[in-house]
Write an enzyme that holds these catalytic residues in place. Sequence first.
Site, PDB file in Angstrom:
ATOM      1  N   GLY A  62       0.819  -1.196   0.000  1.00 24.50           N
ATOM      2  CA  GLY A  62       0.000   0.000   0.000  1.00 24.50           C
ATOM      3  C   GLY A  62       0.852   1.243   0.000  1.00 24.50           C
ATOM      4  O   GLY A  62       1.806   1.363  -0.769  1.00 24.50           O
ATOM      5  N   HIS A  63       0.530   2.164   0.912  1.00 25.92           N
ATOM      6  CA  HIS A  63       1.176   3.473   0.941  1.00 25.92           C
ATOM      7  C   HIS A  63       2.569   3.418   1.554  1.00 25.92           C
ATOM      8  O   HIS A  63       3.366   4.343   1.376  1.00 25.92           O
ATOM      9  CB  HIS A  63       0.296   4.426   1.750  1.00 25.92           C
ATOM     10  CG  HIS A  63       0.570   5.872   1.521  1.00 25.92           C
ATOM     11  ND1 HIS A  63       0.346   6.498   0.316  1.00 25.92           N
ATOM     12  CD2 HIS A  63       1.066   6.825   2.363  1.00 25.92           C
ATOM     13  CE1 HIS A  63       0.677   7.776   0.412  1.00 25.92           C
ATOM     14  NE2 HIS A  63       1.119   7.999   1.630  1.00 25.92           N
ATOM     15  N   TRP A  64       2.891   2.327   2.278  1.00 26.18           N
ATOM     16  CA  TRP A  64       4.132   2.255   3.049  1.00 26.18           C
ATOM     17  C   TRP A  64       5.018   1.122   2.545  1.00 26.18           C
ATOM     18  O   TRP A  64       5.331   0.173   3.248  1.00 26.18           O
ATOM     19  CB  TRP A  64       3.812   2.113   4.538  1.00 26.18           C
ATOM     20  CG  TRP A  64       3.004   3.269   5.016  1.00 26.18           C
ATOM     21  CD1 TRP A  64       1.644   3.335   5.157  1.00 26.18           C
ATOM     22  CD2 TRP A  64       3.502   4.577   5.329  1.00 26.18           C
ATOM     23  NE1 TRP A  64       1.270   4.593   5.548  1.00 26.18           N
ATOM     24  CE2 TRP A  64       2.383   5.379   5.666  1.00 26.18           C
ATOM     25  CE3 TRP A  64       4.774   5.143   5.371  1.00 26.18           C
ATOM     26  CZ2 TRP A  64       2.508   6.719   6.034  1.00 26.18           C
ATOM     27  CZ3 TRP A  64       4.901   6.466   5.731  1.00 26.18           C
ATOM     28  CH2 TRP A  64       3.779   7.233   6.065  1.00 26.18           C
TER      29      TRP A  64
END
Length: 310
Positions: free
Chosen positions: A272-274
């Site tokens: 995801g975002h990380w």
Amino acid sequence: MEHGAMSSPRHRYISVGGTQIFYREAGPPDAPALLLLHGFPSSSVQFRHLLWTLADRWRLVAPDLPGLGFSAVPDHRHFAYTFAHLAEVIEGFVRAVGIEPRALYLHDYGAQTGFRLLASAALRPAALVIQNSEAYFDAGRTDAWSSAEAYWRDPSDANRERMRASLLNEDGIRREFVEQLPAHIAERIDPAVIRLACDHVQRPGVADALLDLHRDYGSNVAFYPAIQAHLRRARLPTLILWGRGDQYYRPAQAEAFRQDLPDATIEYFDGGHWLLETHPGEVAAAIRDFLQRHLAPPALRPLHEMRGVQ
């Protein structure tokens, strides 16, 4: 160069315009510099793996933005928590540390800060790495991102308190990290990183500083045409890294960069975002390959050749 004291990460503070900025650094001081700008609600801690894996050939410098990580949290009544001001602070930081970044790693709020430095020519890198960071308003935008617009479009006291209650607490911070990722991906995220961010928002003054910064997010949207124009003019070699499960922007946002960077390399991951939490090894390998192709010798000759030079 053998691994040793010069490649091991160091943890330092420096004053920039009276504000104490914490930063992590690794690699030899005469190596090509890579400036890494982090996202919300994390800090330079997100780059801890890269500092170990890339310091053999690059000087990596990763500051904490004001109000985040271990940097100072000036009183929001006297310090402007805006992205334009963060860019000014980071410009001052770069001068104070004495680096001329050859490449930038831009993520999330760090990207919105870095985009301003690129467009103003305060930074003139030779290559870019952009990870899960938007510069095109509609492409791939999810309902989760749309719901975050309410506060910066209408920064009323009621909306400010609504955001404080929904985001700046343990549950809200945890959701920022784990998103809707499947369990086998989410379990790769170090809970210590989440705890660090959760504890940070409880520090005096942090919540109001971050709420001010969130309120300013509309300025980023207004700035998108300027950064798009810069990307189109500069045509820097660019590596775009994207987690398909990003809760705010889907892969269509990554593809949108091709409008202005048709030769960009885009790599997708099942995260995801990380990505630096869930896929640190894969991300490091992608960056190493990219930098070795686009930051040319002699600085990047193979190590066995460098050892043979007298």
